[in-house]
Design an enzyme around this catalytic site. Sequence first.
Site, PDB file in Angstrom:
ATOM      1  N   ILE A 313       0.840  -1.204   0.000  1.00  0.00           N
ATOM      2  CA  ILE A 313       0.000   0.000   0.000  1.00  0.00           C
ATOM      3  C   ILE A 313       0.875   1.253   0.000  1.00  0.00           C
ATOM      4  CG2 ILE A 313      -0.216  -0.014   2.544  1.00  0.00           C
ATOM      5  CD1 ILE A 313      -3.125   1.010   2.174  1.00  0.00           C
ATOM      6  N   CYS A 314       0.321   2.338  -0.525  1.00  0.00           N
ATOM      7  CA  CYS A 314       0.933   3.666  -0.430  1.00  0.00           C
ATOM      8  C   CYS A 314       2.228   3.753  -1.245  1.00  0.00           C
ATOM      9  CB  CYS A 314       1.131   4.019   1.047  1.00  0.00           C
ATOM     10  SG  CYS A 314       1.512   5.744   1.382  1.00  0.00           S
ATOM     11  N   ALA A 315       3.352   4.024  -0.610  1.00  0.00           N
ATOM     12  CA  ALA A 315       4.623   4.155  -1.342  1.00  0.00           C
ATOM     13  C   ALA A 315       5.208   2.800  -1.730  1.00  0.00           C
ATOM     14  CB  ALA A 315       5.634   4.911  -0.490  1.00  0.00           C
ATOM     15  N   TYR A 335       0.348   5.191  -3.895  1.00  0.00           N
ATOM     16  CA  TYR A 335       0.086   6.558  -3.433  1.00  0.00           C
ATOM     17  C   TYR A 335       0.058   7.473  -4.654  1.00  0.00           C
ATOM     18  CZ  TYR A 335       0.136  10.692  -0.525  1.00  0.00           C
ATOM     19  OH  TYR A 335      -0.219  11.866   0.079  1.00  0.00           O
TER      20      TYR A 335
END
Length: 394
Positions: A313-315, A335
């Site tokens: 998830i995200c970065a 992200y």
Amino acid sequence: MASSPSKKVLVPIADGTEPMEAVITIDVLRRSGADVTVASAASDLRVDACWGIKLVADSLISDCKGSSFDLIALPGGMPGSASLRDCEVLEEMVRKQSESGGINAAICAAPAVALGSWGLLKGLKATCYPAFMDKLPADVTKVESRVQVDGKVVTSRGAGTAIEFSLALIEMLYGKEKSEEVAGPMVTRPHHGEDYTMMELNPVEWKYDHDTPQVLVPIANGSEEMEAVMIIDILRRAKANVVVASVEDGLEIVASRKVKIVADKLLDEAVKLQYDLIVLPGGLPGAPAFTNSAKLVDLLKKQAESNKPYGAICASPALVLEPHGLLKGKKATAYPAMCSKLSDKSESENRVVVDGNLITSRGPGTSMEFALAIVEKFFGREKALDLARSLVFV
């Protein structure tokens, strides 16, 4: 525009505190620039929160006695809420806060168990966790709002409303503009309380060899604490066996918003086991720490080669999976500011993307949907929806 002076916030925690509610409140308020003190109501800085999550406070509540705060926000969870209620120093501080016109807030069981029992909700509209509504005193107007503001008191329902609760607190402290400024980069949900969805391509059945899925969640200094805690907490609620492994030299890590989390074991020890899923939280510099861990990358590659589920998830999709060839031939998201690093951006606007044995997602505001989608892949949609309802997420 001159920056607002930093507001002082106290978030007390205890053994049995609901970790998602505590960590989301701390993280989101720190994003606004608030000076948040995490204070332990136990005799030690280290607290054993619910779902086996171990947090380390900044100080003891007894050390905060002489300090003044703009906001005191109580997370819920049991027996955490009862421990906060029974902490005399905290009760005295919250009463003084009320008398001096400061803001008091509580979520989940804490409005009924702590604020209500102290008589601080008298004549006010308040909400709490659905199963605790009948524990609110008779002199309280009970409402089923996801977040309820009445004067200088804010109450909310549960882990699934914690982001909304935290943003309402920022609005109380700094105004609506600041609340919106914090909400945007978190990729918060456009419509709270609605069903969660995921984009699924090339569906395959996610299998597990034991009674329950064995899941590895690595953490590092600079990991995004909301993402890590939501994944761990929700998967443990679903009865998955989650191993939290530190890629650092010690078990305690300092996450991106300075929340201190204690892992179950070091990665060196964790790599000896087999996993049905390896899932990476994001955060900076947490994601780069993952990509620089040869042992973790090797484990991820073996997982992918054996067609076992893995996710990020995200970065982390952009900074860990992409550079190591783990998104090759796959659709993924990340992200928003990192999506330019994905070789295939065609599905990157989706909040959660499942492509065969890979699952990716966007940021803190999509973490709960991400974790619920994992539950759905292992246990079915009905189980995931039951869990979402119990969290007051849908």
